[in-house]
Design an enzyme around this catalytic site. Structure first.
Site, short mmCIF file in Angstrom:
data_model
loop_
_atom_site.label_atom_id
_atom_site.label_comp_id
_atom_site.label_asym_id
_atom_site.label_seq_id
_atom_site.Cartn_x
_atom_site.Cartn_y
_atom_site.Cartn_z
N PRO A 196 0.81 -1.23 -0.07
CA PRO A 196 -0.17 -0.13 -0.06
C PRO A 196 0.71 1.26 0.10
O PRO A 196 1.90 1.45 0.82
CB PRO A 196 -0.75 0.03 1.39
CG PRO A 196 -0.15 -0.94 2.19
CD PRO A 196 0.62 -1.94 1.12
N GLU A 197 0.53 1.99 -0.97
CA GLU A 197 1.12 3.47 -1.00
C GLU A 197 0.06 4.46 -0.77
O GLU A 197 -1.15 4.29 -0.46
CB GLU A 197 2.06 3.45 -2.31
CG GLU A 197 2.84 2.47 -2.42
CD GLU A 197 3.69 2.39 -3.83
OE1 GLU A 197 3.82 3.56 -4.24
OE2 GLU A 197 4.20 1.44 -4.37
N LYS A 257 3.09 6.72 4.61
CA LYS A 257 2.46 5.34 4.57
C LYS A 257 2.23 4.88 6.00
O LYS A 257 2.15 3.68 6.30
CB LYS A 257 3.50 4.48 3.80
CG LYS A 257 3.47 4.94 2.35
CD LYS A 257 4.32 3.91 1.69
CE LYS A 257 5.79 4.30 1.45
NZ LYS A 257 6.65 3.24 0.66
N ARG A 305 13.65 -5.34 -6.46
CA ARG A 305 12.78 -4.34 -6.59
C ARG A 305 12.80 -4.22 -8.33
O ARG A 305 13.84 -4.18 -8.87
CB ARG A 305 12.97 -2.99 -6.13
CG ARG A 305 12.27 -2.32 -5.26
CD ARG A 305 12.60 -0.80 -5.07
NE ARG A 305 12.09 -0.68 -3.76
CZ ARG A 305 13.00 -0.15 -2.84
NH1 ARG A 305 14.22 0.11 -3.11
NH2 ARG A 305 12.44 0.20 -1.38
#
Ligand SMILES: [Zn+2]
Length: 277
Positions: A2-3, A62, A260
Protein backbone atom coordinates in the site's frame (compact mmCIF):
# COMPACT_ATOMS: atom_id res chain seq x y z
CA UNK A 1 2.46 -2.61 -1.24
CA UNK A 2 0.00 0.00 0.00
CA UNK A 3 1.17 3.47 -0.94
CA UNK A 4 -0.43 6.88 -0.64
CA UNK A 5 -3.45 6.29 -2.94
CA UNK A 6 -4.48 2.99 -1.30
CA UNK A 7 -3.94 4.27 2.23
CA UNK A 8 -5.85 7.46 1.50
CA UNK A 9 -8.89 5.44 0.39
CA UNK A 10 -8.56 3.05 3.35
CA UNK A 11 -8.52 6.10 5.62
CA UNK A 12 -11.70 7.44 4.01
CA UNK A 13 -13.54 4.12 4.32
CA UNK A 14 -12.45 3.42 7.90
CA UNK A 15 -13.31 6.98 8.94
CA UNK A 16 -16.81 6.60 7.53
CA UNK A 17 -17.33 3.15 9.02
CA UNK A 18 -15.50 3.33 12.37
CA UNK A 19 -15.16 6.91 13.64
CA UNK A 20 -17.09 7.37 16.86
CA UNK A 21 -17.37 3.63 17.52
CA UNK A 22 -16.09 1.83 20.59
CA UNK A 23 -13.55 -0.97 20.42
CA UNK A 24 -15.21 -3.58 22.62
CA UNK A 25 -12.37 -6.10 22.50
CA UNK A 26 -8.91 -6.59 21.01
CA UNK A 27 -7.41 -9.90 19.95
CA UNK A 28 -3.69 -10.35 19.32
CA UNK A 29 -2.98 -13.65 17.56
CA UNK A 30 -0.35 -15.65 19.49
CA UNK A 31 1.82 -16.34 16.44
CA UNK A 32 2.20 -13.14 14.38
CA UNK A 33 0.61 -10.67 16.79
CA UNK A 34 3.63 -10.10 19.04
CA UNK A 35 5.79 -9.41 15.95
CA UNK A 36 3.38 -6.77 14.65
CA UNK A 37 2.36 -5.10 17.90
CA UNK A 38 4.58 -2.50 19.60
CA UNK A 39 3.27 -1.02 22.85
CA UNK A 40 5.26 2.16 23.51
CA UNK A 41 3.01 3.16 26.43
CA UNK A 42 3.97 0.37 28.81
CA UNK A 43 0.29 0.03 29.69
CA UNK A 44 -0.41 -2.99 27.51
CA UNK A 45 -1.63 -3.00 23.91
CA UNK A 46 -4.89 -4.86 24.56
CA UNK A 47 -5.58 -3.15 27.90
CA UNK A 48 -5.09 0.38 26.55
CA UNK A 49 -7.23 -0.05 23.42
CA UNK A 50 -10.13 -2.07 24.85
CA UNK A 51 -13.09 0.18 25.69
CA UNK A 52 -11.76 3.24 23.89
CA UNK A 53 -13.48 4.96 20.99
CA UNK A 54 -11.96 5.57 17.55
CA UNK A 55 -12.05 9.35 17.52
CA UNK A 56 -10.47 9.94 14.10
CA UNK A 57 -8.26 8.34 11.48
CA UNK A 58 -5.56 10.30 9.68
CA UNK A 59 -2.83 9.42 7.21
CA UNK A 60 0.74 10.64 7.19
CA UNK A 61 2.94 9.22 4.43
CA UNK A 62 2.49 5.46 4.62
CA UNK A 63 1.21 5.49 8.20
CA UNK A 64 -2.44 5.33 9.24
CA UNK A 65 -3.04 7.05 12.58
CA UNK A 66 -6.01 6.06 14.73
CA UNK A 67 -6.63 8.53 17.56
CA UNK A 68 -8.30 6.89 20.54
CA UNK A 69 -10.67 8.63 22.94
CA UNK A 70 -10.61 9.53 25.79
CA UNK A 71 -6.98 8.35 26.19
CA UNK A 72 -5.67 10.47 23.24
CA UNK A 73 -3.29 7.60 22.49
CA UNK A 74 -2.50 6.92 18.84
CA UNK A 75 -2.47 3.57 17.13
CA UNK A 76 0.05 4.19 14.32
CA UNK A 77 0.01 1.51 11.64
CA UNK A 78 2.74 1.13 9.04
CA UNK A 79 1.66 -1.76 6.80
CA UNK A 80 4.98 -1.79 4.90
CA UNK A 81 4.92 -4.05 1.84
CA UNK A 82 2.46 -6.73 2.83
CA UNK A 83 0.09 -5.44 5.53
CA UNK A 84 -3.60 -4.75 4.89
CA UNK A 85 -6.83 -4.19 6.75
CA UNK A 86 -10.02 -6.17 6.43
CA UNK A 87 -13.29 -4.79 7.78
CA UNK A 88 -16.02 -7.41 7.90
CA UNK A 89 -18.60 -9.24 10.01
CA UNK A 90 -17.19 -11.98 12.28
CA UNK A 91 -16.79 -15.30 10.52
CA UNK A 92 -15.94 -13.77 7.13
CA UNK A 93 -13.21 -15.62 5.23
CA UNK A 94 -9.79 -14.25 6.16
CA UNK A 95 -7.99 -12.18 3.53
CA UNK A 96 -4.69 -13.61 4.86
CA UNK A 97 -3.02 -14.36 8.20
CA UNK A 98 -4.80 -12.18 10.81
CA UNK A 99 -2.46 -10.84 13.49
CA UNK A 100 -4.61 -8.28 15.32
CA UNK A 101 -8.39 -7.84 15.47
CA UNK A 102 -10.38 -4.91 16.85
CA UNK A 103 -13.96 -5.92 17.62
CA UNK A 104 -16.97 -3.61 17.25
CA UNK A 105 -20.70 -3.98 18.03
CA UNK A 106 -23.89 -2.66 16.46
CA UNK A 107 -23.31 -3.92 13.93
CA UNK A 108 -20.91 -6.67 14.92
CA UNK A 109 -17.79 -6.10 12.88
CA UNK A 110 -14.09 -6.78 12.99
CA UNK A 111 -11.21 -4.66 11.83
CA UNK A 112 -8.50 -7.19 11.08
CA UNK A 113 -4.85 -6.46 10.46
CA UNK A 114 -3.72 -9.02 7.90
CA UNK A 115 -0.10 -9.41 6.88
CA UNK A 116 1.17 -12.20 4.63
CA UNK A 117 4.82 -11.72 5.62
CA UNK A 118 4.40 -10.08 9.03
CA UNK A 119 6.40 -7.06 7.86
CA UNK A 120 4.17 -4.23 9.06
CA UNK A 121 3.98 -2.69 12.50
CA UNK A 122 1.25 -1.37 14.80
CA UNK A 123 2.54 1.08 17.40
CA UNK A 124 0.49 2.24 20.36
CA UNK A 125 1.87 5.51 21.62
CA UNK A 126 1.22 8.86 23.25
CA UNK A 127 4.08 10.45 21.35
CA UNK A 128 4.51 9.89 17.60
CA UNK A 129 8.11 11.13 17.75
CA UNK A 130 8.93 7.82 19.42
CA UNK A 131 7.69 5.77 16.46
CA UNK A 132 10.67 4.56 14.37
CA UNK A 133 11.08 6.47 11.06
CA UNK A 134 8.07 8.70 11.80
CA UNK A 135 10.01 11.80 12.80
CA UNK A 136 12.36 11.53 9.80
CA UNK A 137 9.49 11.64 7.30
CA UNK A 138 9.45 14.52 4.87
CA UNK A 139 6.27 16.36 3.83
CA UNK A 140 3.41 14.30 2.45
CA UNK A 141 3.55 13.92 -1.33
CA UNK A 142 0.09 15.49 -1.70
CA UNK A 143 0.88 18.45 0.52
CA UNK A 144 4.37 19.56 -0.45
CA UNK A 145 4.59 22.82 -2.46
CA UNK A 146 6.48 22.98 -5.78
CA UNK A 147 9.05 25.28 -4.17
CA UNK A 148 9.62 23.01 -1.18
CA UNK A 149 9.85 20.01 -3.53
CA UNK A 150 12.58 21.71 -5.57
CA UNK A 151 14.49 22.87 -2.49
CA UNK A 152 14.41 19.52 -0.70
CA UNK A 153 15.43 17.62 -3.81
CA UNK A 154 18.80 19.39 -3.75
CA UNK A 155 19.93 17.57 -0.63
CA UNK A 156 19.34 14.09 -2.10
CA UNK A 157 21.82 12.38 -4.40
CA UNK A 158 21.64 9.41 -6.73
CA UNK A 159 19.06 8.11 -9.18
CA UNK A 160 15.76 9.93 -9.25
CA UNK A 161 13.60 6.85 -8.66
CA UNK A 162 15.57 5.97 -5.54
CA UNK A 163 15.03 9.49 -4.23
CA UNK A 164 11.28 9.52 -4.92
CA UNK A 165 10.70 6.45 -2.75
CA UNK A 166 12.68 7.82 0.19
CA UNK A 167 10.28 8.96 2.91
CA UNK A 168 12.72 11.61 4.25
CA UNK A 169 12.34 13.38 0.87
CA UNK A 170 8.56 13.07 0.41
CA UNK A 171 6.31 10.62 2.23
CA UNK A 172 3.81 8.28 0.61
CA UNK A 173 5.52 7.04 -2.57
CA UNK A 174 6.78 3.48 -3.00
CA UNK A 175 8.09 1.36 -5.84
CA UNK A 176 4.83 1.17 -7.80
CA UNK A 177 3.87 4.83 -7.90
CA UNK A 178 7.47 5.94 -8.45
CA UNK A 179 7.34 4.02 -11.77
CA UNK A 180 3.97 5.57 -12.64
CA UNK A 181 5.08 9.11 -11.75
CA UNK A 182 8.33 8.89 -13.73
CA UNK A 183 6.50 7.53 -16.77
CA UNK A 184 4.03 10.39 -16.59
CA UNK A 185 6.91 12.88 -16.21
CA UNK A 186 8.76 11.19 -19.14
CA UNK A 187 11.90 10.87 -17.02
CA UNK A 188 14.11 7.75 -17.06
CA UNK A 189 14.12 6.17 -13.56
CA UNK A 190 17.93 5.87 -13.49
CA UNK A 191 18.64 9.49 -14.38
CA UNK A 192 20.88 11.13 -11.80
CA UNK A 193 19.15 13.84 -9.82
CA UNK A 194 21.98 16.23 -10.67
CA UNK A 195 21.26 15.77 -14.40
CA UNK A 196 17.64 16.97 -14.16
CA UNK A 197 16.87 20.42 -15.56
CA UNK A 198 14.61 22.88 -13.69
CA UNK A 199 11.93 22.20 -16.32
CA UNK A 200 12.17 18.45 -15.70
CA UNK A 201 11.91 18.97 -11.94
CA UNK A 202 8.80 21.13 -12.41
CA UNK A 203 7.38 18.44 -14.67
CA UNK A 204 8.18 15.74 -12.11
CA UNK A 205 6.35 17.65 -9.40
CA UNK A 206 3.25 18.01 -11.58
CA UNK A 207 3.39 14.34 -12.57
CA UNK A 208 3.62 13.34 -8.90
CA UNK A 209 0.49 15.29 -7.99
CA UNK A 210 -1.47 14.17 -11.01
CA UNK A 211 -0.47 10.50 -10.83
CA UNK A 212 -1.27 10.24 -7.11
CA UNK A 213 -4.57 12.09 -7.37
CA UNK A 214 -5.74 10.12 -10.39
CA UNK A 215 -4.70 6.85 -8.77
CA UNK A 216 -6.57 7.75 -5.58
CA UNK A 217 -9.75 8.30 -7.62
CA UNK A 218 -9.30 4.97 -9.41
CA UNK A 219 -8.57 3.07 -6.19
CA UNK A 220 -11.68 4.62 -4.63
CA UNK A 221 -13.74 3.35 -7.53
CA UNK A 222 -12.21 -0.15 -7.68
CA UNK A 223 -11.87 -0.83 -3.95
CA UNK A 224 -15.20 0.47 -2.64
CA UNK A 225 -15.47 -0.51 1.03
CA UNK A 226 -13.42 -3.69 0.52
CA UNK A 227 -10.27 -2.26 2.07
CA UNK A 228 -8.43 -5.60 1.81
CA UNK A 229 -8.41 -5.45 -2.02
CA UNK A 230 -5.39 -4.29 -3.99
CA UNK A 231 -6.67 -2.64 -7.14
CA UNK A 232 -3.82 -2.33 -9.63
CA UNK A 233 -5.56 -2.72 -12.97
CA UNK A 234 -5.00 0.89 -13.92
CA UNK A 235 -1.20 0.98 -13.88
CA UNK A 236 0.39 2.33 -17.06
CA UNK A 237 3.84 0.74 -16.67
CA UNK A 238 4.31 -0.75 -13.19
CA UNK A 239 4.09 -4.57 -13.40
CA UNK A 240 3.49 -4.20 -17.12
CA UNK A 241 6.92 -5.40 -18.30
CA UNK A 242 6.70 -6.91 -21.81
CA UNK A 243 3.40 -5.21 -22.60
CA UNK A 244 3.03 -2.23 -24.95
CA UNK A 245 3.46 1.27 -23.49
CA UNK A 246 0.04 2.96 -23.39
CA UNK A 247 1.70 6.13 -24.68
CA UNK A 248 3.68 4.91 -27.69
CA UNK A 249 3.40 1.14 -28.02
CA UNK A 250 7.07 0.36 -27.26
CA UNK A 251 7.50 -2.78 -25.15
CA UNK A 252 7.77 -1.77 -21.49
CA UNK A 253 11.14 -2.60 -19.89
CA UNK A 254 11.52 -4.46 -16.61
CA UNK A 255 14.78 -4.19 -14.68
CA UNK A 256 15.20 -5.93 -11.34
CA UNK A 257 17.71 -4.52 -8.87
CA UNK A 258 17.81 -4.87 -5.08
CA UNK A 259 14.77 -7.19 -5.25
CA UNK A 260 12.78 -4.35 -6.75
CA UNK A 261 11.36 -4.30 -10.23
CA UNK A 262 11.49 -1.06 -12.18
CA UNK A 263 9.24 -0.66 -15.22
CA UNK A 264 9.58 2.12 -17.75
CA UNK A 265 9.35 2.91 -21.45
CA UNK A 266 12.66 3.45 -23.28
CA UNK A 267 10.96 5.64 -25.87
CA UNK A 268 8.90 7.87 -23.58
CA UNK A 269 11.63 7.99 -20.91
CA UNK A 270 14.94 8.24 -22.77
CA UNK A 271 18.39 8.50 -21.18
CA UNK A 272 19.88 6.67 -18.21
CA UNK A 273 23.03 5.64 -20.04
CA UNK A 274 24.88 4.75 -16.86
CA UNK A 275 23.37 1.26 -16.63
CA UNK A 276 23.54 0.76 -20.37
CA UNK A 277 19.86 1.37 -21.02
ZN1 LIG B 1 6.22 4.86 -24.39
Amino acid sequence: MPELPELEVVREVLTRRLAGRQVVAVTVAPKGGPIVVRDLTGGGFVECITGTEIQSIARRGKFLLFTLSPSSLTLAVNPKLTGRFQLCPPGTKKAGPVHVTLHFRQPEEELRYVDQKTMGQMYLTGDLAGVPTFAEMGPDALEISPEDFRQRLRSFRGEIKGILIRAPFVAGIGNAYADEILWQARIHPYRKRTSLTPEEIACLFEAMRTALQEATAKVREDMGDDVHLKPREFFAVHMRGGQPCPGCGTTISAITANQRVTNFCRTCQPGGLIRGM
